[in-house]
Design a protein around this motif. Structure first.
Motif, PDB file in Angstrom:
ATOM      1  N   GLY A 186       1.253  -1.418  -7.704  1.00  0.00           N
ATOM      2  CA  GLY A 186       2.675  -1.224  -7.460  1.00  0.00           C
ATOM      3  C   GLY A 186       3.048  -0.214  -6.406  1.00  0.00           C
ATOM      4  O   GLY A 186       4.160  -0.257  -5.880  1.00  0.00           O
ATOM      5  N   SER A 187       2.149   0.701  -6.059  1.00  0.00           N
ATOM      6  CA  SER A 187       2.523   1.729  -5.086  1.00  0.00           C
ATOM      7  C   SER A 187       2.838   1.149  -3.712  1.00  0.00           C
ATOM      8  O   SER A 187       3.551   1.769  -2.920  1.00  0.00           O
ATOM      9  CB  SER A 187       1.415   2.787  -4.976  1.00  0.00           C
ATOM     10  OG  SER A 187       1.319   3.523  -6.179  1.00  0.00           O
ATOM     11  N   MET A 188       2.321  -0.064  -3.420  1.00  0.00           N
ATOM     12  CA  MET A 188       2.639  -0.671  -2.130  1.00  0.00           C
ATOM     13  C   MET A 188       4.102  -1.062  -2.030  1.00  0.00           C
ATOM     14  O   MET A 188       4.581  -1.418  -0.950  1.00  0.00           O
ATOM     15  CB  MET A 188       1.761  -1.895  -1.884  1.00  0.00           C
ATOM     16  CG  MET A 188       2.006  -3.055  -2.823  1.00  0.00           C
ATOM     17  SD  MET A 188       0.885  -4.427  -2.432  1.00  0.00           S
ATOM     18  CE  MET A 188       1.265  -5.555  -3.784  1.00  0.00           C
ATOM     19  N   ALA A 189       4.874  -0.957  -3.125  1.00  0.00           N
ATOM     20  CA  ALA A 189       6.301  -1.246  -3.073  1.00  0.00           C
ATOM     21  C   ALA A 189       7.096  -0.108  -2.464  1.00  0.00           C
ATOM     22  O   ALA A 189       8.253  -0.318  -2.072  1.00  0.00           O
ATOM     23  CB  ALA A 189       6.835  -1.535  -4.485  1.00  0.00           C
ATOM     24  N   TRP A 190       6.498   1.108  -2.361  1.00  0.00           N
ATOM     25  CA  TRP A 190       7.290   2.216  -1.824  1.00  0.00           C
ATOM     26  C   TRP A 190       6.594   3.080  -0.780  1.00  0.00           C
ATOM     27  O   TRP A 190       7.237   3.926  -0.163  1.00  0.00           O
ATOM     28  CB  TRP A 190       7.867   3.078  -2.941  1.00  0.00           C
ATOM     29  CG  TRP A 190       6.895   3.688  -3.910  1.00  0.00           C
ATOM     30  CD1 TRP A 190       6.312   3.089  -4.983  1.00  0.00           C
ATOM     31  CD2 TRP A 190       6.434   5.041  -3.914  1.00  0.00           C
ATOM     32  NE1 TRP A 190       5.503   3.989  -5.645  1.00  0.00           N
ATOM     33  CE2 TRP A 190       5.566   5.192  -5.024  1.00  0.00           C
ATOM     34  CE3 TRP A 190       6.679   6.147  -3.090  1.00  0.00           C
ATOM     35  CZ2 TRP A 190       4.933   6.390  -5.325  1.00  0.00           C
ATOM     36  CZ3 TRP A 190       6.049   7.359  -3.393  1.00  0.00           C
ATOM     37  CH2 TRP A 190       5.191   7.463  -4.501  1.00  0.00           C
ATOM     38  N   PHE A 191       5.297   2.850  -0.527  1.00  0.00           N
ATOM     39  CA  PHE A 191       4.695   3.481   0.657  1.00  0.00           C
ATOM     40  C   PHE A 191       3.493   2.669   1.111  1.00  0.00           C
ATOM     41  O   PHE A 191       2.784   2.059   0.313  1.00  0.00           O
ATOM     42  CB  PHE A 191       4.322   4.952   0.406  1.00  0.00           C
ATOM     43  CG  PHE A 191       3.191   5.194  -0.568  1.00  0.00           C
ATOM     44  CD1 PHE A 191       1.889   5.363  -0.118  1.00  0.00           C
ATOM     45  CD2 PHE A 191       3.431   5.306  -1.936  1.00  0.00           C
ATOM     46  CE1 PHE A 191       0.849   5.621  -1.004  1.00  0.00           C
ATOM     47  CE2 PHE A 191       2.404   5.557  -2.825  1.00  0.00           C
ATOM     48  CZ  PHE A 191       1.107   5.719  -2.368  1.00  0.00           C
ATOM     49  N   PRO A 192       3.243   2.642   2.428  1.00  0.00           N
ATOM     50  CA  PRO A 192       2.108   1.893   2.958  1.00  0.00           C
ATOM     51  C   PRO A 192       0.814   2.657   2.747  1.00  0.00           C
ATOM     52  O   PRO A 192       0.789   3.887   2.733  1.00  0.00           O
ATOM     53  CB  PRO A 192       2.435   1.765   4.449  1.00  0.00           C
ATOM     54  CG  PRO A 192       3.246   2.976   4.747  1.00  0.00           C
ATOM     55  CD  PRO A 192       4.030   3.277   3.505  1.00  0.00           C
ATOM     56  N   GLY A 193      -0.273   1.920   2.576  1.00  0.00           N
ATOM     57  CA  GLY A 193      -1.558   2.583   2.407  1.00  0.00           C
ATOM     58  C   GLY A 193      -2.649   1.591   2.097  1.00  0.00           C
ATOM     59  O   GLY A 193      -2.509   0.388   2.290  1.00  0.00           O
ATOM     60  N   SER A 194      -3.746   2.114   1.592  1.00  0.00           N
ATOM     61  CA  SER A 194      -4.857   1.292   1.125  1.00  0.00           C
ATOM     62  C   SER A 194      -4.849   1.375  -0.392  1.00  0.00           C
ATOM     63  O   SER A 194      -5.410   2.304  -0.982  1.00  0.00           O
ATOM     64  CB  SER A 194      -6.180   1.805   1.706  1.00  0.00           C
ATOM     65  OG  SER A 194      -7.245   0.952   1.350  1.00  0.00           O
TER      66      SER A 194
END
Length: 491
Positions: A186-194
């Motif tokens: 779910g973290s890809m919903a609010w910041f870009p990353g791996s």
């Protein structure tokens, strides 16, 4: 643990290693995933992230319940505003990364939101979007081992993501703000990353919100300042952290600071509606931490605590690093479970999502140990009740324990099912029976120490157990309890 069960951003990715020298390279694109058996697009190949610097600005959306009532009174179709409660996110993320091969392009995980600009080492980079993949093509190819800085500027309304098991994660609007919960992706919903647990990093997070609201995240609060009606909260996490246990919770909070007897900072943030119900159990955090250190070894992080939101704000508790998140006041056993995850799941993180039992089996067994040490059922009694089918009042719940082996969930929809928790704990109890209490405690300490701030899988664990007790035969435990189908013939 997923117990039944932010903002337009700009991201800057900064590499940690020194440049590996000049010369032309013939790079290839990095992978769009790390081929996780259940989430193959999660994470990215070709580089390793060392640090995220997230600069976010958030305006909460409308309160869906309050506004639905208002719309009904005004004879307005409330469905017209569906989804408007997510608010608006704006931000800049700075990620520090090192190329692990020659790269002509690389991917970041980002779902939704509008990307406005991407730079690599301060130079404009071309980019494109496809699903959750943000593909970046730097102006110059990157050498293997090179440090590079990526800046992504993005904005929009963050999404709530529905998992394969129908639970919700990502960006969850709450009654007075929002919370970011990341397990598993779910973290890809609010910041870009791996966004895969195999790529851990340190974090700085600064979020600006309207004055009167608070922001709680991982690590330590480094600064809080208000200007022109908006307040910025700056948090720092010095130890490596997988993105699925990153959180940011926006709302009205009653916060408290204290320390354990040995000086470990304790920071709690509680929604005012949950303050009375939470007060007694949260006061036990220092006691639980003392007990956990005795059983699991040195605490791997620089602070502890808890976040308690309203019970309708999320469908599960989660072991967010440093301070677990709870929807409503937890009981003591649930608090023990999520704090145990700081050792098993957060410090020792899974290599893939197939290895979830190494998170949940350990945290469930921590519950059994706590009960055993505090006048409840012994671990043996808990084990026997599960085996005999009397642990739950519901027959289907008892049968569900044997649905599949804990080390091999059938698909992504089942990685948080009962066998991963309860049968995972039963595997640990069988090991305890085999080696004895003293050696088992040494094993718990040693496993947490050997893989501290790292990743491990089931094969790493079985090999570690066998090395720790070379005179014992664990083949039956692995075959029948860890990998076998159905209920073993005898306990």
């Amino acid at each position: 643990m997923r117990t039944p069960r932010l903002l337009v951003a700009a991201a800057t990715v900064v590499a940690l290693a020194a440049c590996s020298g000049g010369g032309a390279v013939e790079g290839t694109p990095g992978g769009s995933g790390v081929r996780d058996p259940y989430f193959p697009k999660a994470g990215n190949g070709g580089y390793d992230i060392g640090h995220y610097d997230l600069r976010l600005d958030y305006d909460p959306g409308r309160d869906p319940d309050r506004d639905a009532d208002a719309d009904a009174d005004a004879n307005v179709d409330a469905d017209a505003d569906a989804g408007s409660g997510a608010g608006h996110l704006t931000g800049t993320a700075t990620i520090t990364a090192r190329a692990t091969r020659d790269l002509s392009a690389f991917d970041l995980d980002l779902k939704g939101l509008d990307v406005e600009e991407v730079t690599v080492e301060g130079r404009d980079a071309r980019f494109n979007r496809a699903g959750q993949e943000l593909t970046v093509r730097p102006a110059e190819e990157l050498n293997d081992g090179e440090t590079f800085r990526v800046t992504v500027r993005y904005s929009g309304e963050p999404e709530t993501i529905t998992d394969p098991d129908d639970s919700e994660e990502g960006w969850l609007p709450t009654a007075d703000g929002a919370v970011g919960l990341g397990e598993p992706t779910g973290s890809m919903a609010w910041f870009p990353g791996s966004h895969h647990p195999s790529d851990k990093a340190t974090y700085d997070l600064a979020m600006t919100v309207p004055e009167g609201l608070g922001v709680v995240s991982n690590g330590e609060l480094r600064d809080e300042r208000t200007r022109d009606g908006r307040t910025t909260f700056t948090w720092h996490t010095a130890e490596p952290m997988a993105s699925h246990v990153v959180t940011v919770a926006v709302g009205e909070w009653e916060t408290a600071r204290s320390t354990t007897d040995d000086g470990l900072p304790v920071y709690t943030a509680v929604d005012p509606t949950q303050a009375d119900a939470s007060r007694k159990v949260l006061k036990r955090i220092p006691e639980i931490m003392d007990w956990a250190r005795e059983n699991f070894g040195p605490y791997p992080f620089s602070s502890t605590g808890a976040i308690v939101d309203r019970d309708e704000d999320a469908g599960y508790a989660l072991e967010t690093q440093n301070r677990p998140y709870f929807p409503g006041a937890p009981d003591t056993v649930l608090l023990v479970h999520e704090l145990a995850h700081q050792w098993y799941g957060n410090s020792v993180s899974p290599k893939t999502w197939r290895d979830m039992w190494l998170n949940e089996g350990f945290a469930t067994y921590a519950e059994w140990l706590w009960e055993e040490d505090h006048g409840g059922d012994t671990a043996q009694e808990s084990f026997e009740a599960l085996y005999d089918g009397t642990y739950y009042d519901d027959e289907d719940a008892n049968d569900s324990i044997w649905a599949f082996p804990p080390a091999d969930p059938p698909d992504a929809a089942h990685i948080s099912d009962s066998p991963v928790y309860q049968r995972g704990a039963m595997v640990l109890h069988k090991i305890r029976e085999t080696v004895g209490d003293d050696a088992f405690r040494e094993l718990l300490h040693g496993w947490a120490a050997v893989h501290r701030h790292g990743n491990a899988d089931t094969e790493d664990f079985t090999a570690y157990v066998e090395r720790s007790a070379p005179d014992e035969d664990f083949s039956e435990i692995w075959a029948d309890w860890l990998r076998g189908d159905g209920r073993p013939d005898s306990p």
